[in-house]
Scaffold this motif. Structure first.
Motif, mmCIF file in Angstrom:
data_model
loop_
_atom_site.group_PDB
_atom_site.id
_atom_site.type_symbol
_atom_site.label_atom_id
_atom_site.label_comp_id
_atom_site.label_asym_id
_atom_site.label_seq_id
_atom_site.Cartn_x
_atom_site.Cartn_y
_atom_site.Cartn_z
ATOM 1 N N ASN A 176 0.923 -1.018 0.028
ATOM 2 C CA ASN A 176 -0.041 0.010 -0.038
ATOM 3 C C ASN A 176 0.889 1.208 0.158
ATOM 4 O OD1 ASN A 176 -1.355 2.375 1.728
ATOM 5 N ND2 ASN A 176 -2.856 1.238 1.023
ATOM 6 N N LEU A 177 1.795 1.144 0.824
ATOM 7 C CA LEU A 177 2.669 2.583 1.061
ATOM 8 C C LEU A 177 3.524 2.681 -0.051
ATOM 9 C CD1 LEU A 177 3.850 2.020 4.694
ATOM 10 C CD2 LEU A 177 2.093 3.756 3.786
ATOM 11 N N ILE A 178 4.141 1.478 -0.922
ATOM 12 C CA ILE A 178 4.865 1.841 -1.929
ATOM 13 C C ILE A 178 4.126 2.336 -3.122
ATOM 14 C CG2 ILE A 178 6.150 0.666 -3.937
ATOM 15 C CD1 ILE A 178 7.219 -1.526 -1.564
ATOM 16 N N LEU A 179 2.713 1.643 -3.580
ATOM 17 C CA LEU A 179 1.936 2.280 -4.269
ATOM 18 C C LEU A 179 1.583 3.740 -4.120
ATOM 19 C CD1 LEU A 179 -0.198 -0.689 -5.546
ATOM 20 C CD2 LEU A 179 1.415 0.837 -7.256
ATOM 21 N N TYR A 180 1.126 4.101 -2.881
ATOM 22 C CA TYR A 180 0.759 5.237 -2.426
ATOM 23 C C TYR A 180 2.020 6.286 -2.769
ATOM 24 C CZ TYR A 180 -0.673 8.979 0.924
ATOM 25 O OH TYR A 180 -0.927 9.993 1.487
ATOM 26 N N GLY A 181 3.226 6.030 -2.739
ATOM 27 C CA GLY A 181 4.156 6.869 -3.278
ATOM 28 C C GLY A 181 4.368 6.743 -4.682
ATOM 29 N N LEU A 182 4.573 5.726 -5.322
ATOM 30 C CA LEU A 182 4.663 5.523 -6.724
ATOM 31 C C LEU A 182 3.570 5.972 -7.669
ATOM 32 C CD1 LEU A 182 6.373 1.927 -7.052
ATOM 33 C CD2 LEU A 182 7.577 4.082 -6.919
ATOM 34 N N MET A 183 2.633 6.188 -7.083
ATOM 35 C CA MET A 183 1.611 6.767 -7.915
ATOM 36 C C MET A 183 1.711 8.288 -8.011
ATOM 37 S SD MET A 183 -0.784 4.935 -9.521
ATOM 38 C CE MET A 183 -2.003 6.376 -9.967
ATOM 39 N N ALA A 184 2.309 9.033 -7.114
ATOM 40 C CA ALA A 184 2.547 10.214 -7.005
ATOM 41 C C ALA A 184 2.798 11.011 -8.353
ATOM 42 C CB ALA A 184 3.341 10.888 -5.921
ATOM 43 N N PRO A 185 3.894 10.839 -8.881
ATOM 44 C CA PRO A 185 4.525 11.452 -10.188
ATOM 45 C C PRO A 185 3.525 11.157 -11.361
ATOM 46 C CG PRO A 185 5.864 9.770 -9.763
ATOM 47 C CD PRO A 185 5.000 9.717 -8.426
ATOM 48 N N PHE A 186 3.231 9.905 -11.314
ATOM 49 C CA PHE A 186 2.213 9.682 -12.436
ATOM 50 C C PHE A 186 0.712 10.595 -12.360
ATOM 51 C CE2 PHE A 186 4.915 6.122 -12.151
ATOM 52 C CZ PHE A 186 5.469 6.152 -13.566
ATOM 53 N N ALA A 187 0.302 10.705 -11.058
ATOM 54 C CA ALA A 187 -0.755 11.342 -10.634
ATOM 55 C C ALA A 187 -0.697 12.707 -10.989
ATOM 56 C CB ALA A 187 -1.218 11.188 -9.236
#
Length: 427
Positions: free
Chosen positions: A59-70
């Motif tokens: 959860n935490l990894i995707l929470y972070g990795l989504m940020a630049p794409f978001a």
């Protein structure tokens, strides 16, 4: 246009900021829920804390990795649509967790679906809204929006802990799923992408902002920003210090403080109250940090934030006493410091990479934050399972924070080859 703004009693930028605050608050409440659910899931399904922590780490990894794409997606389809869609995904994903019965169910739903949805409306959302809607008060507004990520604990965790104790964890999950479902249509009808959509300039602007550049493929834009960032010394310093920030907050304290309290005989409701106190004081500390970052050297602010945080973690194990006075003192102090690092980091990011790329570059730096959080969430669970307590987890995190304090002072300085400082290049 200027006359139109003069007649407006309340600039719509403040409404956009308020809607963003509520969205970040709800997303934070959802993301922090595993801290309350860990002990009940352990009791009901017999899953170890290491197993549950693995789902939290995903959860935490995707929470972070989504940020630049978001950030790139917001440029492509708009902030309003991105926020509403992410809230809908969160509502569905959280609701589906009530039917899970296997560890991989939790990894899929809480790890991937909820992690991706919450990551889309993480702190990068606040950075994007502030950069678009405000020329004045940027540090202060970013401080308030950053505080929302901890204030979500204040709103949700005590109620969730009480509901878990009285009725069960599924009823607590229904509470946060309902909050996301109710907020999605509000965002759809009230949020706006840019001031120009309403014929306005940003708050405090003295001239019209340049027209937005038409966004290309969001994935390619995010990856290009990463390639550019990896060539910068400041990028590695900011990403490294923010990695430590995530490791020492969301990953360690946000996920494992309640189970650690339970190990020392402190009930879950009282332990959730500690996180709620952190949420209250984080609101004060992060808002003050935003105000300070508008006036003082952000590098020196980060030095003090990480240094004091490290010392508090080193001595945390001694706070678990019978009168829990030390824990309440820790909650107040740690709350003031919880996300105080965000406004200075955002400011240094904008100085290093420029206003137009600040959102997507901060997205990658925030991704490092969440990788750190995921590291601590899993490692602390493994340490607890293997050694029987959290002492080593708290001590090592404290020492790493002291290293981050020194790294903070190196941001923006001339490199060994004599190159220009990033802030000067941006200027």
């Amino acid at each position: 246009m200027a006359a139109s703004q003069a007649r407006t009693k309340l600039h719509y930028g403040w409404i956009a900021a308020g809607l963003t605050f509520v969205t970040l608050l709800v997303a934070a409440g959802i993301r922090s829920a595993p801290g309350v659910m860990m002990v009940p899931l352990e009791a009901e399904f017999g899953w170890s804390r290491a197993t549950i922590s693995l789902s939290v780490s995903v959860n935490l990894i995707l929470y972070g990795l989504m940020a630049p794409f978001a950030a790139a997606i917001m440029d492509r389809i708009g902030v309003r649509r991105t926020m509403a869609l992410a809230l809908a995904v969160l509502a569905v994903g959280v609701l589906a967790t009530t039917a899970m019965s296997r560890p991989w169910h939790m990894t899929l739903l809480w790890g991937i679906v909820v992690g991706g949805g919450s990551g889309t409306i993480a702190l990068v959302l606040g950075a994007t809204v502030v950069s678009r809607w405000f020329d004045l008060y940027r540090g202060t507004v970013m401080g308030v929006l950053s505080a929302a990520t901890a204030t979500g604990q204040l709103i949700f965790l005590p109620q969730m802990a009480w509901m878990v104790e009285q009725w069960g964890w599924r009823e607590a999950v229904l509470l946060i799923a309902g909050a996301a479902a109710l907020l999605a249509p509000v965002i759809w009808f009230l949020m706006r992408d840019r001031p120009a959509d309403l014929g306005l300039w940003p708050v405090g602007a003295t001239e019209a902002p340049p027209p937005p550049v038409k966004a290309g493929n969001p994935a390619m834009a995010a990856l290009q920003a990463l390639r550019d960032g990896m060539k910068s010394r400041d990028f590695w310093l900011l990403a490294g210090t923010f990695y430590v920030c995530g490791l020492s907050t969301n990953g360690l304290i946000g996920t494992h403080l309640i189970p650690a309290c339970f190990d020392h005989g402190i009930p879950e409701v009282k332990a959730a109250g500690l996180l709620a106190v952190m949420g209250i004081f984080d609101m004060v500390g992060t808002t003050l940090s935003g105000w300070l970052s508008d006036r003082w050297d952000s590098r020196k602010l980060l030095f003090w934030y990480y240094g004091l945080r490290g010392l508090s973690l080193i001595f945390l194990d001694w706070a678990f006493g019978p009168d829990v006075f030390g824990l309440w003192l820790f909650a107040v102090f740690y709350g003031l410091d919880w996300i105080a690092t965000v406004p200075p980091t955002v400011k240094l990011c904008a100085q290093s990479f420029g206003r137009e790329r600040a959102g997507v570059m901060f997205g990658w730096i925030f991704a490092a934050h969440q990788v750190g959080a995921a590291t601590a969430a899993y490692a602390a669970g493994w340490i607890r399972t293997d050694l029987g307590d959290y002492y080593l987890a708290f001590l090592s995190a404290g020492l790493i924070c002291l290293v981050a304090a020194v790294m903070s002072l190196m941001v923006g300085r001339q490199d060994a080859a004599g190159g220009a400082r990033p802030a000067e290049e941006a200027a």
